[in-house]
Scaffold this active site. Structure first.
Site, PDB file in Angstrom:
ATOM      1  N   GLU A 282       0.861  -1.182   0.000  1.00  0.00           N
ATOM      2  CA  GLU A 282       0.000   0.000   0.000  1.00  0.00           C
ATOM      3  C   GLU A 282       0.896   1.230   0.000  1.00  0.00           C
ATOM      4  O   GLU A 282       1.761   1.373   0.862  1.00  0.00           O
ATOM      5  CB  GLU A 282      -0.902   0.036   1.241  1.00  0.00           C
TER       6      GLU A 282
ATOM      7  N   ASP B 114      -5.776   8.749  10.130  1.00  0.00           N
ATOM      8  CA  ASP B 114      -4.423   8.350  10.498  1.00  0.00           C
ATOM      9  C   ASP B 114      -3.968   8.969  11.812  1.00  0.00           C
ATOM     10  O   ASP B 114      -4.298  10.110  12.132  1.00  0.00           O
ATOM     11  CB  ASP B 114      -3.449   8.736   9.383  1.00  0.00           C
TER      12      ASP B 114
ATOM     13  N   TYR C  70     -11.050  -4.642   3.415  1.00  0.00           N
ATOM     14  CA  TYR C  70     -10.134  -4.211   4.478  1.00  0.00           C
ATOM     15  C   TYR C  70     -10.945  -4.010   5.754  1.00  0.00           C
ATOM     16  O   TYR C  70     -11.752  -3.098   5.838  1.00  0.00           O
ATOM     17  CB  TYR C  70      -9.468  -2.906   4.040  1.00  0.00           C
TER      18      TYR C  70
END
Length: 271
Positions: A49, A60, A175
């Site tokens: 990735e 994040d 995911y």
């Protein structure tokens, strides 16, 4: 089969989960990134990735936020991300490459432009963190139109009522975000991951990869016993942050430890 399907099938045939590793493009700078990407492959990563740096990476944690700042501060632009992807593809024709990022850089020039650039650079799939499936009228259709996978995210709060919307148009793999939070900081209980993966496998034939908060070979091994893929990002990005331009060998050593842990699962099963 395409590269992603082939790689997941190969890992399954070996009796282990795929190791999916993340780094930010242009961190610490564009010139250093190819060596870091090569180190991921040399260490045993199955799928890469590549993060697209963005000023407001809402999903994040501090490690990847800092990586974004380092990358943008060194002058990284979207054109550099695609150049890095194309160069990677030339060096590693069989290793799947996923772009992971946010909608603004993907849409600012139009979804068709973005999809065409992905296709031309040899990108296999895209994860767009901040476009819910219910609002994906542009990126997903454009990517599917050129044969690039749209990898969707499922979270601990994705219930049975919403899961069909998440799966609609998803491809490549699913995911599973293991924590209801940001990358790198929290770690989900193994029992919760096992329950989530079981539910997702009952709903789709797509491979299930688990990420967010996976920081050690031991964690990777535990998750790899029940998932089709294990995603490790912040722990690798921290190594890049600590070593900068000299990070590649340290990255390779850490990824090799992760890979060995997943391979050990195969040996345990065989025993």
């Amino acid at each position: 089969m395409d590269r992603l399907a082939s790689r997941f099938a190969a890992c399954k045939a070996q009796g282990r989960a795929a190791l999916i590793t993340f780094v930010t493009a242009g961190d610490p700078d564009v010139a250093a990134t190819p060596a870091i990407l090569d180190a991921l492959v040399a260490g045993g990563a199955d799928i890469i990735e590549l993060g697209m740096p963005f000023t407001d990476p809402m999903a994040d944690g501090p490690a990847i936020e800092l990586a974004n700042l380092r990358s943008l501060g060194s002058g990284t632009k979207t054109k550099h991300v695609f150049a890095l992807a194309a160069d990677f593809r030339a060096r590693h024709p069989d290793t799947p490459l996923i772009l992971m990022g946010y909608a603004n850089p993907m849409l600012v020039r139009g979804p068709d432009w973005f999809a065409d650039q992905c296709k031309a650079a040899g990108v296999d799939g895209v994860i767009c963190v901040d476009i819910p499936p219910e609002e994906d009228a542009e990126v997903g259709p454009a990517l599917r139109g050129v044969g690039v996978h749209l990898v969707r995210l499922a979270t601990p709060t994705t219930d049975a009522a919403r899961l069909p919307a998440v799966l609609d148009g998803a491809s490549g793999f699913l995911y599973h975000v293991a924590v209801a939070g940001i990358t790198g900081k929290q770690q989900a209980a193994q029992a919760n991951i096992e329950i989530a993966v079981e539910k997702l496998k009952a709903a789709t034939d797509l491979p299930i990869a688990v990420g967010f908060g996976v920081r050690s070979p031991e964690q990777a091994a535990a998750i790899g016993r029940i998932a089709d893929g294990v995603v490790v990002g912040s722990a690798i990005v921290d190594i890049v942050g600590s070593h900068g331009d000299a990070a590649a060998p340290f990255v390779q050593n850490f990824v090799a430890a992760l890979s060995s842990a997943l391979t050990a699962n195969t040996q345990e099963t065989a025993a």
